[in-house]
Scaffold this active site. Structure first.
Site, PDB file in Angstrom:
ATOM      1  N   SER A  14       0.814  -1.222   0.000  1.00  0.00           N
ATOM      2  CA  SER A  14       0.000   0.000   0.000  1.00  0.00           C
ATOM      3  C   SER A  14       0.850   1.276   0.000  1.00  0.00           C
ATOM      4  O   SER A  14       0.609   2.191  -0.794  1.00  0.00           O
ATOM      5  CB  SER A  14      -0.896   0.003   1.241  1.00  0.00           C
ATOM      6  OG  SER A  14      -1.692  -1.146   1.252  1.00  0.00           O
ATOM      7  N   GLY A  15       1.847   1.354   0.882  1.00  0.00           N
ATOM      8  CA  GLY A  15       2.646   2.578   1.002  1.00  0.00           C
ATOM      9  C   GLY A  15       3.543   2.795  -0.204  1.00  0.00           C
ATOM     10  O   GLY A  15       3.619   3.912  -0.750  1.00  0.00           O
ATOM     11  N   GLU A  35       9.258  -5.469  -6.388  1.00  0.00           N
ATOM     12  CA  GLU A  35       8.398  -6.262  -5.496  1.00  0.00           C
ATOM     13  C   GLU A  35       8.763  -7.726  -5.685  1.00  0.00           C
ATOM     14  O   GLU A  35       8.742  -8.232  -6.804  1.00  0.00           O
ATOM     15  CB  GLU A  35       6.930  -5.997  -5.817  1.00  0.00           C
ATOM     16  CG  GLU A  35       5.947  -6.965  -5.171  1.00  0.00           C
ATOM     17  CD  GLU A  35       6.034  -7.028  -3.644  1.00  0.00           C
ATOM     18  OE1 GLU A  35       5.920  -5.992  -2.989  1.00  0.00           O
ATOM     19  OE2 GLU A  35       6.251  -8.162  -3.123  1.00  0.00           O
ATOM     20  N   CYS A  43      -1.932  -6.033   2.376  1.00  0.00           N
ATOM     21  CA  CYS A  43      -3.346  -5.650   2.413  1.00  0.00           C
ATOM     22  C   CYS A  43      -4.146  -6.349   1.313  1.00  0.00           C
ATOM     23  O   CYS A  43      -5.181  -6.952   1.574  1.00  0.00           O
ATOM     24  CB  CYS A  43      -3.483  -4.129   2.276  1.00  0.00           C
ATOM     25  SG  CYS A  43      -5.180  -3.596   2.056  1.00  0.00           S
ATOM     26  N   LYS A  51      -9.296 -11.046   3.814  1.00  0.00           N
ATOM     27  CA  LYS A  51      -9.897 -11.216   5.140  1.00  0.00           C
ATOM     28  C   LYS A  51     -11.338 -10.720   5.156  1.00  0.00           C
ATOM     29  O   LYS A  51     -12.232 -11.376   5.657  1.00  0.00           O
ATOM     30  CB  LYS A  51      -9.027 -10.460   6.167  1.00  0.00           C
ATOM     31  CG  LYS A  51      -9.461 -10.476   7.601  1.00  0.00           C
ATOM     32  CD  LYS A  51     -10.472  -9.442   8.001  1.00  0.00           C
ATOM     33  CE  LYS A  51     -10.148  -8.011   7.719  1.00  0.00           C
ATOM     34  NZ  LYS A  51      -9.149  -7.396   8.566  1.00  0.00           N
ATOM     35  N   GLY A 177      -4.686 -12.615  20.875  1.00  0.00           N
ATOM     36  CA  GLY A 177      -5.940 -11.933  21.187  1.00  0.00           C
ATOM     37  C   GLY A 177      -6.039 -10.601  20.471  1.00  0.00           C
ATOM     38  O   GLY A 177      -6.831  -9.739  20.853  1.00  0.00           O
ATOM     39  N   TYR A 179      -6.104  -8.248  16.594  1.00  0.00           N
ATOM     40  CA  TYR A 179      -6.999  -8.174  15.434  1.00  0.00           C
ATOM     41  C   TYR A 179      -7.059  -9.518  14.688  1.00  0.00           C
ATOM     42  O   TYR A 179      -8.131 -10.024  14.390  1.00  0.00           O
ATOM     43  CB  TYR A 179      -6.472  -7.167  14.412  1.00  0.00           C
ATOM     44  CG  TYR A 179      -6.554  -5.713  14.751  1.00  0.00           C
ATOM     45  CD1 TYR A 179      -7.621  -4.945  14.319  1.00  0.00           C
ATOM     46  CD2 TYR A 179      -5.523  -5.075  15.432  1.00  0.00           C
ATOM     47  CE1 TYR A 179      -7.675  -3.579  14.560  1.00  0.00           C
ATOM     48  CE2 TYR A 179      -5.566  -3.713  15.683  1.00  0.00           C
ATOM     49  CZ  TYR A 179      -6.644  -2.966  15.246  1.00  0.00           C
ATOM     50  OH  TYR A 179      -6.694  -1.626  15.488  1.00  0.00           O
ATOM     51  N   GLU A 183     -10.323 -11.872  14.482  1.00  0.00           N
ATOM     52  CA  GLU A 183     -11.030 -11.895  13.202  1.00  0.00           C
ATOM     53  C   GLU A 183     -11.052 -13.306  12.618  1.00  0.00           C
ATOM     54  O   GLU A 183     -12.078 -13.767  12.108  1.00  0.00           O
ATOM     55  CB  GLU A 183     -10.376 -10.922  12.220  1.00  0.00           C
ATOM     56  CG  GLU A 183     -10.609  -9.472  12.623  1.00  0.00           C
ATOM     57  CD  GLU A 183      -9.974  -8.441  11.694  1.00  0.00           C
ATOM     58  OE1 GLU A 183     -10.348  -7.271  11.774  1.00  0.00           O
ATOM     59  OE2 GLU A 183      -9.081  -8.818  10.894  1.00  0.00           O
ATOM     60  N   HIS A 437     -33.452   8.593  12.030  1.00  0.00           N
ATOM     61  CA  HIS A 437     -34.274   7.627  12.764  1.00  0.00           C
ATOM     62  C   HIS A 437     -35.023   6.709  11.800  1.00  0.00           C
ATOM     63  O   HIS A 437     -35.499   7.184  10.777  1.00  0.00           O
ATOM     64  CB  HIS A 437     -35.266   8.404  13.631  1.00  0.00           C
ATOM     65  CG  HIS A 437     -36.072   7.527  14.519  1.00  0.00           C
ATOM     66  ND1 HIS A 437     -35.537   6.895  15.623  1.00  0.00           N
ATOM     67  CD2 HIS A 437     -37.374   7.143  14.447  1.00  0.00           C
ATOM     68  CE1 HIS A 437     -36.480   6.175  16.203  1.00  0.00           C
ATOM     69  NE2 HIS A 437     -37.597   6.309  15.503  1.00  0.00           N
ATOM     70  N   GLU A 442     -27.937   6.753  15.536  1.00  0.00           N
ATOM     71  CA  GLU A 442     -28.535   7.984  16.074  1.00  0.00           C
ATOM     72  C   GLU A 442     -28.214   8.152  17.564  1.00  0.00           C
ATOM     73  O   GLU A 442     -28.252   9.263  18.087  1.00  0.00           O
ATOM     74  CB  GLU A 442     -30.044   8.016  15.839  1.00  0.00           C
ATOM     75  CG  GLU A 442     -30.844   7.013  16.632  1.00  0.00           C
ATOM     76  CD  GLU A 442     -32.343   7.077  16.310  1.00  0.00           C
ATOM     77  OE1 GLU A 442     -32.923   8.158  16.433  1.00  0.00           O
ATOM     78  OE2 GLU A 442     -32.912   6.036  15.921  1.00  0.00           O
TER      79      GLU A 442
END
Ligand code: NDP
Length: 465
Positions: A14-15, A35, A43, A51, A177, A179, A183, A437, A442
């Site tokens: 990404s960066g 790369e 990602c 994911k 425990g 992310y 997930e 609503h 809300e």
């Protein structure tokens, strides 16, 4: 001195991709990018994107339950076919990978599909032995899963492997425990695996607001995960085609697969950094200043390899700011304040921006506006799942210091709540906003009275001074 390029980017995640595209496409720099794996990085290829597709897959199975709750007699989810899903997911990742490559090419970036390492302040060596020089080098190589350092750990898999499994394991253990552990425990349980998750602490998602952590911990068990807290592993060993796991209390159990989700570490090994004056922090992360510049003026680094805030949008911002600053004549820094994030659990996500209640309390006085309720949609279908919304307000300035949501689509909601909070909104601004609503969101503009007020206790000595 003349260089082959104005910028050489190491890493097509990404960066790196954002920095290369902006430097070449918007600012006219001569840019190359190397790369070693698939374009798009963690990602796109082995993280956020696949994911989220797997979260959707595991959620889809629950729709049948909800349908029955709404009167759709006999609705059944049927059997989940991993092979069908995996082929579709692979095709989608290939599509995205091609888009990333095409966008770079369109911007005029020269791509090398091979590993690059640093030779000196202006030179990189490619795996095929060629060398390239550049006025600036950007290191954007990301991170890699970190293992806990116990005997037999090589028998365990890591998150990268989750996307390429030939079949789903029948009985699976997830360790951690954070992310990724939460997930993937959610996903695998939702896809029908007998899922055990062990965590060394007393509530998952350390770093989130404690109330959200407690609700997430409860939810993991509620959806059928065998969640064990305050548990450590001491070793893994092969047992036929299964893996024998020994726990801290010396008990032993067999699993079809064990996944480490015990954090990620900067991918700086064997990058040739010793050939430069680039400094590393104690955990191996590249030390950079607020401009993402290393101790060597021609070398910059962005994203997880710098271990600042390890999230895709942050890496993208850092890469963009670097390209604008160095090649666009526009000095820009990426802000690391009020970065919102979400853990994609099911049925309710945990999402957060700004200070947690614990952080706000440690900082000074804070008023806590919070509500916990059963949302209309799932309650009608017979679910007991509860939503939590919380705003933390500085009583002196009325500014909202943090917002925490545990609920369906909390990730979507927190993105919008992050805007006023980044702008410095006050509680009065939230109160002045008309509710939509009937929605769950809300509640964010209708909480009138604090449920708690924390006041900083002044030590007796200081108070009388
Ligand atoms: P985290 O740092 O979030 O969690 C690592 C977990 O492993 C923690 O629970 C930690 O425990 C535990 N742990 C660490 N070392 C050991 C050990 N030796 N033995 C036992 N347990 C251990 O990392 P993840 O791997 O979950 O995620 C990596 C990164 O990816 C994160 O920084 C996150 O920013 C990013 N990510 C973001 C997502 C999102 O935004 N939705 C999704 C997935 C990843 P303890 O809490 O006690 O330290």
């Amino acid at each position: 001195m003349s260089f082959d390029y104005d910028l050489f980017v190491i890493g097509g995640g990404s960066g790196g991709v954002r920095a290369a595209r902006v430097a070449a496409g918007e600012h006219g720099a001569r840019v190359a990018l190397a790369e070693e794996s698939r374009m798009g990085g963690t990602c796109v290829i082995r993280g956020c994107v696949p994911k989220k597709l797997m979260i959707f897959a595991s959620q889809a199975g629950l729709l049948a339950d909800e349908m029955r709750g709404y009167g759709w007699d006999g609705a059944q989810a049927g059997r989940f076919d991993w092979e069908v899903f995996r082929h579709k997911m692979d095709a989608e990742l290939t599509r995205l990978e091609l888009i990333y490559t095409a966008n770079l090419t369109k911007a005029g970036v020269e791509i090398f599909h091979q590993r690059a390492t640093l030779v000196d302040h202006h030179t990189v060596a490619l795996a095929d032995g060629t060398r390239k020089t550049a006025k600036h080098i950007l290191i954007a190589v990301g991170g890699r899963p970190a293992l806990p350092g116990i005997p037999g750990e090589e028998l365990g898999l890591v998150s990268d492997d989750l996307f390429t499994m030939d079949s789903l394991p029948r009985r699976v253990l997830l360790v951690g425990g954070g992310y990724i552990a939460c997930e993937f425990a959610t996903i695998l349980a939702g896809l029908g695996c007998d899922t055990v998750q062990v965590y060394r602490g007393d509530a998952v998602l350390r770093g989130f607001d404690r109330q959200a952590r407690d609700m997430a911990t409860l939810q993991l068990s509620d959806i059928g995960i065998d969640l064990r807290l305050n548990v450590n592993l001491t070793g893994l060993e092969r047992n036929g085609d299964r893996i024998g796991v020994t726990f801290g209390d010396t008990s032993r159990e067999d699993f079809d697969a064990v996944f480490w989700a015990t954090g990620r570490a900067p991918y700086t090994a064997k990058l040739g950094l010793e050939n430069t004056g680039v400094h590393l922090r104690a955990n191996g992360a590249i030390a950079v200043d607020e401009w993402s510049q290393t101790a060597v003026p021609s070398i910059f680094a962005v994203g997880d390899v710098t271990d600042r805030v390890n999230l895709t949008p942050v890496a993208i911002r850092e890469g963009h700011a670097f390209a604008d600053t160095v090649f666009g004549g526009r000095a820009r820094k990426a802000s690391h304040v009020n970065v919102a994030s979400a853990a994609y659990l099911r049925p309710h996500e945990a999402a957060s921006v700004g200070l947690t209640e614990e952080q706000a309390q440690a900082r000074g006085d804070v008023d806590v506006y919070a509500t916990v309720f059963r949302p209309m949609r799932s309650m009608f279908a017979g679910s007991n799942a509860r939503v939590m919304m919380k705003l933390l307000v500085d009583p002196e300035t009325d500014r909202v210091l943090g917002c925490h949501i545990f609920g369906p689509d909390a990730g979507e909601m927190i993105q919008l709540a992050a805007i006023p909070i980044t702008m410095g909104a006050t509680k009065a601004d939230f109160d002045a906003t008309m509710a939509v609503h009937p929605t769950a969101a809300e509640e964010l503009v209708t909480m009138r009275q604090p449920v708690r007020r924390h006041r900083l206790e002044i030590p007796a000595q200081a108070a009388t001074a």
